[in-house]
Design a protein around this motif. Structure first.
Motif, PDB file in Angstrom:
ATOM      1  N   ARG A   1      -3.614 -12.775 -10.788  1.00 30.61           N
ATOM      2  CA  ARG A   1      -3.974 -12.059 -12.003  1.00 30.61           C
ATOM      3  C   ARG A   1      -2.807 -11.177 -12.460  1.00 30.61           C
ATOM      4  NH1 ARG A   1      -5.886  -7.445 -13.863  1.00 30.61           N
ATOM      5  NH2 ARG A   1      -5.979  -6.381 -11.864  1.00 30.61           N
ATOM      6  N   LYS A   2      -2.159 -10.512 -11.515  1.00 30.17           N
ATOM      7  CA  LYS A   2      -1.005  -9.658 -11.836  1.00 30.17           C
ATOM      8  C   LYS A   2       0.135 -10.498 -12.413  1.00 30.17           C
ATOM      9  CE  LYS A   2      -1.936  -5.499  -9.983  1.00 30.17           C
ATOM     10  NZ  LYS A   2      -2.128  -4.375 -10.864  1.00 30.17           N
ATOM     11  N   LYS A   3       0.308 -11.721 -11.877  1.00 25.90           N
ATOM     12  CA  LYS A   3       1.391 -12.594 -12.337  1.00 25.90           C
ATOM     13  C   LYS A   3       1.236 -12.942 -13.804  1.00 25.90           C
ATOM     14  CE  LYS A   3       2.005 -17.012 -12.212  1.00 25.90           C
ATOM     15  NZ  LYS A   3       1.868 -18.378 -11.890  1.00 25.90           N
ATOM     16  N   GLN A   4       0.010 -12.991 -14.302  1.00 18.19           N
ATOM     17  CA  GLN A   4      -0.208 -13.296 -15.715  1.00 18.19           C
ATOM     18  C   GLN A   4       0.367 -12.205 -16.609  1.00 18.19           C
ATOM     19  OE1 GLN A   4      -4.414 -13.913 -16.013  1.00 18.19           O
ATOM     20  NE2 GLN A   4      -4.342 -15.885 -14.986  1.00 18.19           N
TER      21      GLN A   4
ATOM     22  N   SER B   1       7.039 -11.283 -12.007  1.00 22.59           N
ATOM     23  CA  SER B   1       7.720 -10.868 -10.779  1.00 22.59           C
ATOM     24  C   SER B   1       6.750 -10.724  -9.601  1.00 22.59           C
ATOM     25  CB  SER B   1       8.476  -9.550 -10.986  1.00 22.59           C
ATOM     26  OG  SER B   1       7.581  -8.476 -11.177  1.00 22.59           O
ATOM     27  N   TRP B   2       5.454 -10.598  -9.892  1.00 23.19           N
ATOM     28  CA  TRP B   2       4.458 -10.500  -8.811  1.00 23.19           C
ATOM     29  C   TRP B   2       4.345 -11.801  -8.036  1.00 23.19           C
ATOM     30  CZ3 TRP B   2       1.938  -6.424  -6.818  1.00 23.19           C
ATOM     31  CH2 TRP B   2       2.009  -5.238  -7.528  1.00 23.19           C
ATOM     32  N   GLN B   3       4.813 -12.898  -8.590  1.00 22.95           N
ATOM     33  CA  GLN B   3       4.708 -14.205  -7.922  1.00 22.95           C
ATOM     34  C   GLN B   3       5.456 -14.215  -6.587  1.00 22.95           C
ATOM     35  OE1 GLN B   3       5.872 -17.432 -10.414  1.00 22.95           O
ATOM     36  NE2 GLN B   3       5.338 -18.980  -8.932  1.00 22.95           N
ATOM     37  N   ARG B   4       6.482 -13.412  -6.461  1.00 28.99           N
ATOM     38  CA  ARG B   4       7.255 -13.393  -5.201  1.00 28.99           C
ATOM     39  C   ARG B   4       6.424 -12.926  -4.012  1.00 28.99           C
ATOM     40  NH1 ARG B   4      10.324  -8.451  -7.512  1.00 28.99           N
ATOM     41  NH2 ARG B   4       9.157  -6.770  -6.552  1.00 28.99           N
ATOM     42  N   PHE B   5       5.310 -12.252  -4.270  1.00 27.36           N
ATOM     43  CA  PHE B   5       4.473 -11.758  -3.187  1.00 27.36           C
ATOM     44  C   PHE B   5       3.453 -12.784  -2.706  1.00 27.36           C
ATOM     45  CE2 PHE B   5       5.787  -7.826  -5.365  1.00 27.36           C
ATOM     46  CZ  PHE B   5       6.462  -7.239  -4.303  1.00 27.36           C
ATOM     47  N   TYR B   6       3.414 -13.963  -3.308  1.00 24.10           N
ATOM     48  CA  TYR B   6       2.487 -14.999  -2.852  1.00 24.10           C
ATOM     49  C   TYR B   6       2.707 -15.336  -1.383  1.00 24.10           C
ATOM     50  CZ  TYR B   6       0.766 -16.389  -7.495  1.00 24.10           C
ATOM     51  OH  TYR B   6       0.167 -16.429  -8.716  1.00 24.10           O
ATOM     52  N   TRP B   7       3.945 -15.300  -0.926  1.00 26.15           N
ATOM     53  CA  TRP B   7       4.269 -15.731   0.427  1.00 26.15           C
ATOM     54  C   TRP B   7       4.606 -14.544   1.314  1.00 26.15           C
ATOM     55  CZ3 TRP B   7       2.316 -20.180   0.599  1.00 26.15           C
ATOM     56  CH2 TRP B   7       2.368 -21.025  -0.514  1.00 26.15           C
ATOM     57  N   ILE B   8       4.031 -13.387   1.024  1.00 30.59           N
ATOM     58  CA  ILE B   8       4.302 -12.188   1.810  1.00 30.59           C
ATOM     59  C   ILE B   8       3.796 -12.378   3.246  1.00 30.59           C
ATOM     60  CG2 ILE B   8       2.152 -11.015   1.234  1.00 30.59           C
ATOM     61  CD1 ILE B   8       3.818  -8.432   0.999  1.00 30.59           C
ATOM     62  N   ASP B   9       4.581 -11.918   4.175  1.00 26.31           N
ATOM     63  CA  ASP B   9       4.199 -11.970   5.586  1.00 26.31           C
ATOM     64  C   ASP B   9       3.400 -10.696   5.869  1.00 26.31           C
ATOM     65  OD1 ASP B   9       3.985 -11.934   8.338  1.00 26.31           O
ATOM     66  OD2 ASP B   9       6.031 -12.656   8.664  1.00 26.31           O
ATOM     67  N   VAL B  10       2.083 -10.787   5.766  1.00 31.96           N
ATOM     68  CA  VAL B  10       1.208  -9.617   5.886  1.00 31.96           C
ATOM     69  C   VAL B  10       1.326  -8.989   7.276  1.00 31.96           C
ATOM     70  CG1 VAL B  10      -1.174  -8.815   5.751  1.00 31.96           C
ATOM     71  CG2 VAL B  10      -0.370 -10.544   4.172  1.00 31.96           C
ATOM     72  N   VAL B  11       1.427  -9.793   8.307  1.00 34.65           N
ATOM     73  CA  VAL B  11       1.552  -9.273   9.666  1.00 34.65           C
ATOM     74  C   VAL B  11       2.834  -8.451   9.794  1.00 34.65           C
ATOM     75  CG1 VAL B  11       1.802  -9.883  12.098  1.00 34.65           C
ATOM     76  CG2 VAL B  11       0.169 -11.124  10.651  1.00 34.65           C
ATOM     77  N   LYS B  12       3.940  -8.997   9.323  1.00 34.10           N
ATOM     78  CA  LYS B  12       5.217  -8.280   9.390  1.00 34.10           C
ATOM     79  C   LYS B  12       5.160  -6.982   8.579  1.00 34.10           C
ATOM     80  CE  LYS B  12      10.160  -9.019   8.854  1.00 34.10           C
ATOM     81  NZ  LYS B  12      11.192 -10.004   8.497  1.00 34.10           N
ATOM     82  N   LEU B  13       4.523  -7.018   7.420  1.00 36.11           N
ATOM     83  CA  LEU B  13       4.390  -5.831   6.582  1.00 36.11           C
ATOM     84  C   LEU B  13       3.708  -4.703   7.352  1.00 36.11           C
ATOM     85  CD1 LEU B  13       4.412  -4.325   3.810  1.00 36.11           C
ATOM     86  CD2 LEU B  13       2.183  -5.388   3.404  1.00 36.11           C
ATOM     87  N   PHE B  14       2.558  -4.986   7.959  1.00 33.52           N
ATOM     88  CA  PHE B  14       1.830  -3.946   8.679  1.00 33.52           C
ATOM     89  C   PHE B  14       2.551  -3.500   9.948  1.00 33.52           C
ATOM     90  CE2 PHE B  14      -2.001  -5.757   6.409  1.00 33.52           C
ATOM     91  CZ  PHE B  14      -2.029  -4.736   5.485  1.00 33.52           C
ATOM     92  N   GLU B  15       3.250  -4.428  10.601  1.00 33.73           N
ATOM     93  CA  GLU B  15       4.021  -4.041  11.784  1.00 33.73           C
ATOM     94  C   GLU B  15       5.134  -3.068  11.414  1.00 33.73           C
ATOM     95  OE1 GLU B  15       5.218  -7.756  13.496  1.00 33.73           O
ATOM     96  OE2 GLU B  15       3.400  -7.892  14.716  1.00 33.73           O
TER      97      GLU B  15
END
Length: 63
Positions: free
Chosen positions: A21-24, A28-42
């Protein structure tokens, strides 16, 4: 030093569709589609922290 415990619960379905929805509005929000959520929280809680990360993703079914 105390060992802290942190638990994360991520609603992967809503996370993904909110990014779509943000990408619409801003592509630039499209780059977060493949975010490594585990790495982010670590990285948010580095050091002597015990982490549990649960990612849930489920398609909604129509009844």
């Amino acid at each position: 030093m105390d060992n802290k415990r942190v638990t994360f619960y991520v609603d992967g379905f809503n996370f993904y569709y909110e990014l779509k929805r943000k990408k619409q509005v801003d592509r630039s929000w499209q780059r977060f589609y493949w975010i490594d959520v585990v790495k982010l929280f670590e990285q948010l809680f580095e050091g002597p922290t015990s982490k549990e990360i649960f990612i849930f993703a489920r398609h909604l079914m129509k009844h």
